[in-house]
Design an enzyme around this catalytic site. Sequence first.
Site, PDB file in Angstrom:
ATOM      1  N   ASP A 216      75.053   4.233 -22.487  1.00  0.00           N
ATOM      2  CA  ASP A 216      74.096   5.333 -22.280  1.00  0.00           C
ATOM      3  C   ASP A 216      74.902   6.558 -21.852  1.00  0.00           C
ATOM      4  OD1 ASP A 216      71.794   6.845 -21.840  1.00  0.00           O
ATOM      5  OD2 ASP A 216      71.334   5.925 -19.902  1.00  0.00           O
TER       6      ASP A 216
ATOM      7  N   GLN B  34      61.914   1.504 -22.215  1.00  0.00           N
ATOM      8  CA  GLN B  34      63.082   1.451 -23.090  1.00  0.00           C
ATOM      9  C   GLN B  34      63.729   0.063 -23.046  1.00  0.00           C
ATOM     10  OE1 GLN B  34      64.654   4.142 -25.081  1.00  0.00           O
ATOM     11  NE2 GLN B  34      65.551   2.273 -25.921  1.00  0.00           N
TER      12      GLN B  34
HETATM   13  N1  NVA Z   1      69.967   7.668 -18.536  1.00  0.00           N
HETATM   14  C1  NVA Z   1      69.348   8.638 -19.417  1.00  0.00           C
HETATM   15  C2  NVA Z   1      68.336   7.969 -20.274  1.00  0.00           C
HETATM   16  C3  NVA Z   1      67.702   8.891 -21.296  1.00  0.00           C
HETATM   17  C4  NVA Z   1      66.676   8.197 -22.127  1.00  0.00           C
HETATM   18  C5  NVA Z   1      68.714   9.726 -18.585  1.00  0.00           C
HETATM   19  O1  NVA Z   1      68.072   9.420 -17.565  1.00  0.00           O
HETATM   20  O2  NVA Z   1      68.848  10.888 -18.941  1.00  0.00           O
HETATM   21  N1   CP Z   2      65.283   6.976 -25.019  1.00  0.00           N
HETATM   22  C1   CP Z   2      64.416   7.882 -24.561  1.00  0.00           C
HETATM   23  O1   CP Z   2      63.703   7.652 -23.587  1.00  0.00           O
HETATM   24  O2   CP Z   2      64.412   9.024 -25.261  1.00  0.00           O
HETATM   25  P1   CP Z   2      63.664  10.375 -24.836  1.00  0.00           P
HETATM   26  O3   CP Z   2      64.379  10.900 -23.621  1.00  0.00           O
HETATM   27  O4   CP Z   2      63.815  11.279 -26.025  1.00  0.00           O
HETATM   28  O5   CP Z   2      62.248  10.072 -24.533  1.00  0.00           O
END
Ligand code: NVA
Ligand code: CP
Length: 343
Positions: free
Chosen positions: A249, A157
């Site tokens: 985030d 990402q």
């Molecule tokens: N910080 C978030 C990112 C999701 C793509 C998680 O770990 O849930």
């Molecule tokens: N941004 C991201 O990793 O999205 P997903 O959790 O949907 O894969």
Amino acid sequence: MECYETQMRTEPMALMNPPHLLPEPAAPRDLVSIHDLAPAEILSLFNLTTMLKQRPADFRGVLAGKQMVMFFEKPSLRTRLTFEAGMDSLGGSTFFVDQTASRLNARESLYDIAHNLERWIDIIVLRTFSHTVVEEMATYAGVPVINALSELEHPCQALADFFTLHEHFSDLSKIHFAYVGDGNNMAHSLLLAGASVGAKVSIATPEAYGLNPVIVTMAKAIADETRASLRILTDPRKAVAGADAVYTDAWASMGHEQEAAERAAIFAPYQVNAALMQLAKPHALFMHCLPAHRGCEVTDQVIDSVNSVVFDQAENRLHIQKAILVWLLGGGVGRFPSRSAHA
Ligand code: NVA
Ligand code: CP
């Protein structure tokens, strides 16, 4: 039996390659952390990504016959589909293992799993709770391992995000990148990526939800090399002031959902809303890895604004991951000396 023995006896051993003429097995590279890529490699990867994005047909079939397995302990929309679609468009195939019901190593040891997988499969993609699981798989498996999100990092990402910034600003060493919110996997990979490209990086988190000190130390060492400037703060307004891009985030990442209410109160001052964006440069981009929790870490007004690039980031997951797959599966090994070669 006779036929077999005859064939064995008459097969001239001299025609078989003696061991010293066999190709040297190239040590597999992994992408467990942003730190696995030297700064120059990140820029090379961005060049490859640009080519893949502009001329996808030129790369159709370059990974024909290659097989990828994905084990996901957590849900996914973007990561799963962009890896699957990316591998398919390169001619390879994917096997997805839904690991959300139990941990990857619940049934047998990672060591044994790794030594099975490496006999069948060319590349392993993991989304796990524990970062150690990804590290151990990379240690044991004789094929490349990609971290598709762990509790410590989300390197694919962050690479897509800095590629998106590269498309907008070109010279990343001149940008001020701000992140506000939880000191989580995204914050860690973004800090390491920002340090690697030589950017000015400001990160603001609540005191009790700060960054992992090991990641900060790693980022500082990279910054010494690239002349990046890193500021670790608690005040979101200071972090965002004069920024070219503002990133946030989820306040409660996957695995922390039960803390959502408690965190909402603590993180409220870190919400990216119009008032906070006013402090950034007028052209400042809004960024989010998604999924977004509208009304929590970001308002609709900001995420739906013309400065929001969240869907460009999502699109670029596809292109950057295709570049990562081409690189790790041989398409760029010769052009990507290992990090130690850059030290
Ligand atoms: N910080 C978030 C990112 C999701 C793509 C998680 O770990 O849930
Ligand atoms: N941004 C991201 O990793 O999205 P997903 O959790 O949907 O894969």
